[in-house]
Design an enzyme around this catalytic site. Structure first.
Site, PDB file in Angstrom:
ATOM      1  CE  LYS A  83      -4.416  -0.694   2.426  1.00 15.05           C
ATOM      2  NZ  LYS A  83      -5.135  -0.384   3.673  1.00 15.05           N
ATOM      3  CB  THR A 123     -15.714   3.064  15.189  1.00 14.47           C
ATOM      4  OG1 THR A 123     -15.966   4.026  14.154  1.00 14.47           O
ATOM      5  CG2 THR A 123     -16.963   2.852  16.021  1.00 14.47           C
ATOM      6  CG  LEU A 175     -14.925  10.387   6.713  1.00 11.16           C
ATOM      7  CD1 LEU A 175     -13.499  10.073   6.267  1.00 11.16           C
ATOM      8  CD2 LEU A 175     -15.286  11.832   6.429  1.00 11.16           C
ATOM      9  N   GLY A 207     -25.337  -2.783   4.474  1.00  5.51           N
ATOM     10  CA  GLY A 207     -24.109  -3.582   4.563  1.00  5.51           C
ATOM     11  C   GLY A 207     -22.964  -2.640   4.849  1.00  5.51           C
ATOM     12  CB  CYS A 262     -19.536   1.660   9.321  1.00  2.00           C
ATOM     13  SG  CYS A 262     -17.868   2.176   8.937  1.00  2.00           S
ATOM     14  NE  ARG A 272     -14.438  -3.149   4.425  1.00  4.24           N
ATOM     15  CZ  ARG A 272     -13.715  -2.155   4.972  1.00  4.24           C
ATOM     16  NH1 ARG A 272     -13.041  -2.356   6.081  1.00  4.24           N
ATOM     17  NH2 ARG A 272     -13.695  -0.966   4.413  1.00  4.24           N
TER      18      ARG A 272
HETATM   19  C1  UDX Z   1     -21.879   4.848   7.116  1.00  7.08           C
HETATM   20  C2  UDX Z   1     -22.327   6.174   7.719  1.00  7.08           C
HETATM   21  O1  UDX Z   1     -23.228   6.819   6.828  1.00  7.08           O
HETATM   22  C3  UDX Z   1     -21.102   7.083   7.948  1.00  7.08           C
HETATM   23  O2  UDX Z   1     -21.527   8.282   8.571  1.00  7.08           O
HETATM   24  C4  UDX Z   1     -20.118   6.338   8.852  1.00  7.08           C
HETATM   25  O3  UDX Z   1     -18.973   7.122   9.087  1.00  7.08           O
HETATM   26  C5  UDX Z   1     -19.719   5.021   8.209  1.00  7.08           C
HETATM   27  O4  UDX Z   1     -20.878   4.221   7.942  1.00  7.08           O
HETATM   28  P1  UDX Z   1     -21.204   3.907   4.756  1.00  7.08           P
HETATM   29  O5  UDX Z   1     -21.320   2.596   5.460  1.00  7.08           O
HETATM   30  O6  UDX Z   1     -19.991   4.194   3.960  1.00  7.08           O
HETATM   31  O7  UDX Z   1     -21.314   5.110   5.858  1.00  7.08           O
HETATM   32  O8  UDX Z   1     -22.433   4.053   3.753  1.00  7.08           O
HETATM   33  P2  UDX Z   1     -23.923   4.605   3.835  1.00  7.08           P
HETATM   34  O9  UDX Z   1     -24.117   5.473   2.685  1.00  7.08           O
HETATM   35  O10 UDX Z   1     -24.241   5.110   5.178  1.00  7.08           O
HETATM   36  O11 UDX Z   1     -24.791   3.252   3.578  1.00  7.08           O
HETATM   37  C6  UDX Z   1     -24.672   2.207   4.513  1.00  7.08           C
HETATM   38  C7  UDX Z   1     -25.568   1.064   4.033  1.00  7.08           C
HETATM   39  O12 UDX Z   1     -26.947   1.433   4.178  1.00  7.08           O
HETATM   40  C8  UDX Z   1     -25.370   0.681   2.569  1.00  7.08           C
HETATM   41  O13 UDX Z   1     -25.413  -0.738   2.443  1.00  7.08           O
HETATM   42  C9  UDX Z   1     -26.587   1.295   1.867  1.00  7.08           C
HETATM   43  O14 UDX Z   1     -26.972   0.533   0.740  1.00  7.08           O
HETATM   44  C10 UDX Z   1     -27.641   1.197   2.964  1.00  7.08           C
HETATM   45  N1  UDX Z   1     -28.708   2.175   2.850  1.00  7.08           N
HETATM   46  C11 UDX Z   1     -28.394   3.496   2.957  1.00  7.08           C
HETATM   47  C12 UDX Z   1     -30.019   1.748   2.684  1.00  7.08           C
HETATM   48  O15 UDX Z   1     -30.283   0.553   2.581  1.00  7.08           O
HETATM   49  N2  UDX Z   1     -31.015   2.670   2.616  1.00  7.08           N
HETATM   50  C13 UDX Z   1     -30.742   4.012   2.723  1.00  7.08           C
HETATM   51  O16 UDX Z   1     -31.685   4.798   2.633  1.00  7.08           O
HETATM   52  C14 UDX Z   1     -29.398   4.440   2.884  1.00  7.08           C
END
Ligand code: UDX
Length: 429
Positions: A37, A124, A150, A254, A257, A324
């Site tokens: 990396k 976290t 993020l 998924g 986080c 993931r």
């Molecule tokens: C999330 C949090 O949003 C972010 O603030 C934190 O720091 C990290 O985790 P991320 O996991 O990258 O970010 O993606 P996000 O856009 O939040 O979506 C998470 C999951 O929820 C995805 O699988 C997405 O498909 C799903 N999702 C999101 C839904 O099923 N419905 C929605 O309306 C929004």
């Protein structure tokens, strides 16, 4: 004031943090133990797919350097961000190995010189970790819990335009120094103690995950009563107290986080003999959503015949190559076990998916069209914009049977039915 900052960890949080801090004019050293990396980063190549990171890497290369030598990197910085992964173990507990390895390195330098350093935790971590780290490091360090919010695929934008900046610390001096780093970022600041800051992070992600599971249950009820969840979500989301974001029903959440943080917060509550019923229900609904969706696919094939399934989308969400806890991966594994044959396409996540999805019964196609060719059902699991620009007339002609199961309500159901597809979404008619 421009600072010399070390960032430990070059994943989507650490690398985004590093390049964004460099773009704010700070002098940044990014550390990772993964030589491959670091070598890529030294050549200006981002090892992760995160829009905007590579551009910032190149644009601010004078302000950022990369090394595997963690001890040396600490010598030159008075501010150290810990942004290493804290992934879940199989039992849902948090694997803190990488975090405590960094703590050990920090302890080593504290015995060598008299500089007072500030350690800001981005990872976290379980509630209480910041205080534990402060006890281990002693009085030559101040510890600040400074969580990130993020989202993968928009991490740079989210960093530069946060809804808030959280600083959990008991050191006034550290608070002021870290605050200065963000001086050019306009956002409400919340100053609190470390435990409250750690809980803000878990509570935020858990609430968002719960909101998603809530609208998914509403979608399941819509299917029973003949309502349309997209219209219900629109009507509900206009209430300013609720808000329209994270009300998109589908196959569930998924990523690296939400699943991890929901399970971790449930475990934290359990460890304090508190039964976090709402969050356990949100977790259970999310598990159900995937199983129920796989059931829809099987049902349409049992009715219409055929074993060939086209899957569009492998990443856990659009604009990332991250698989993931991706619903697509889990659903494909379920279908493979039942003897169905899968042809899958994703704009960027195929290489990562190949490490997870073992043969037989699966092949990876070079285009949405080739994945759909000869299939008995087209299953959309990740709503990449590329799929919405695809000529669905051509897709229908190429398929053996015109069935669509849409896990993100990405398509217009009425339009698909007018085109002659059997179409099923999640909570839509
Ligand atoms: C999330 C949090 O949003 C972010 O603030 C934190 O720091 C990290 O985790 P991320 O996991 O990258 O970010 O993606 P996000 O856009 O939040 O979506 C998470 C999951 O929820 C995805 O699988 C997405 O498909 C799903 N999702 C999101 C839904 O099923 N419905 C929605 O309306 C929004």
């Amino acid at each position: 004031m421009k600072e010399k900052i070390t960032v430990v960890g070059t994943g989507y949080v650490g690398l985004t943090l590093g390049v964004c801090l460099a773009s704010l004019g700070h002098c940044v050293i990014c550390v990772d133990k993964d030589k491959e990396k670091i070598n890529k980063l030294k050549k200006g190549i981002s090892p992760i797919f995160e829009p905007g990171v590579e551009d910032l890497l190149r644009k601010h290369k004078k302000n950022i350097s990369f090394t595997t030598d963690i001890e040396n990197s600490f010598q030159n910085s008075e501010i150290i961000f810990i942004a290493v992964g804290t992934p879940p173990k199989n039992n849902g507990n948090i694997n803190m190995t990488f975090f405590w390895e960094v703590a050990k390195e920090l302890k080593k330098i504290s015995d060598k010189n008299h500089i007072h350093r500030i350690v800001a935790i981005k990872s976290t971590v379980p509630v209480g970790t910041s205080d534990k780290l402060a006890d281990i490091l002693g009085n030559k360090f101040s510890v600040v819990f400074n969580p990130e919010f993020l989202r993968e695929g928009s991490a740079v934008k989210d960093f530069l335009n946060p809804d808030r900046i959280i600083l959990g610390t008991k050191s006034e001096k550290a608070k002021k120094r870290i605050l200065k780093i963000y001086s050019s970022i306009a956002a409400p600041k919340v100053f609190t103690d470390t435990k409250s800051a750690e809980l803000i992070k878990y509570a935020s992600n858990s609430f968002l995950a719960t909101k998603i599971s809530f609208i998914n249950e509403i979608a399941n009820i819509c299917e029973k009563v003949g309502a349309n969840v997209s219209e219900v979500a629109e009507g509900v989301g206009l209430d300013k107290r609720i808000g329209k974001q994270f009300l998109n029903a589908g196959v569930g959440y998924g990523g690296s986080c939400f699943p991890k943080d929901v399970e971790a917060l449930i475990k934290i509550a359990d460890s304090k003999k508190y039964d976090f019923r709402i969050l356990k229900a949100a977790f259970a609904v999310n598990e159900y959503q995937r199983k129920n969706f796989a059931g829809k696919i099987k049902k349409v094939l049992e009715k219409e015949g055929g074993k060939d399934i086209c899957v569009w989308g492998l990443s856990f969400k659009p604009n990332t190559d991250d698989i993931r806890k991706s619903p697509a991966i889990e659903i494909i594994k379920t279908l493979q076990k039942e003897g169905y044959k899968i042809k899958a396409y994703d704009p960027v996540a195929i290489e990562n998916a190949k490490k997870e999805l073992i043969l037989p019964n699966i092949e990876f196609s070079e285009s949405p069209f080739l994945a759909a060719k000869g299939s008995d059902v087209l299953v959309l699991v990740t709503e990449w914009s590329e799929f919405l620009k695809t000529d669905m007339k051509k897709i229908k002609e190429a398929m053996r049977r015109p069935n669509i199961i849409d896990g993100r309500n990405a398509f217009d159901s009425k339009k698909m039915k007018r085109m002659g597809f059997y179409y099923e979404g999640v909570g839509v008619r």
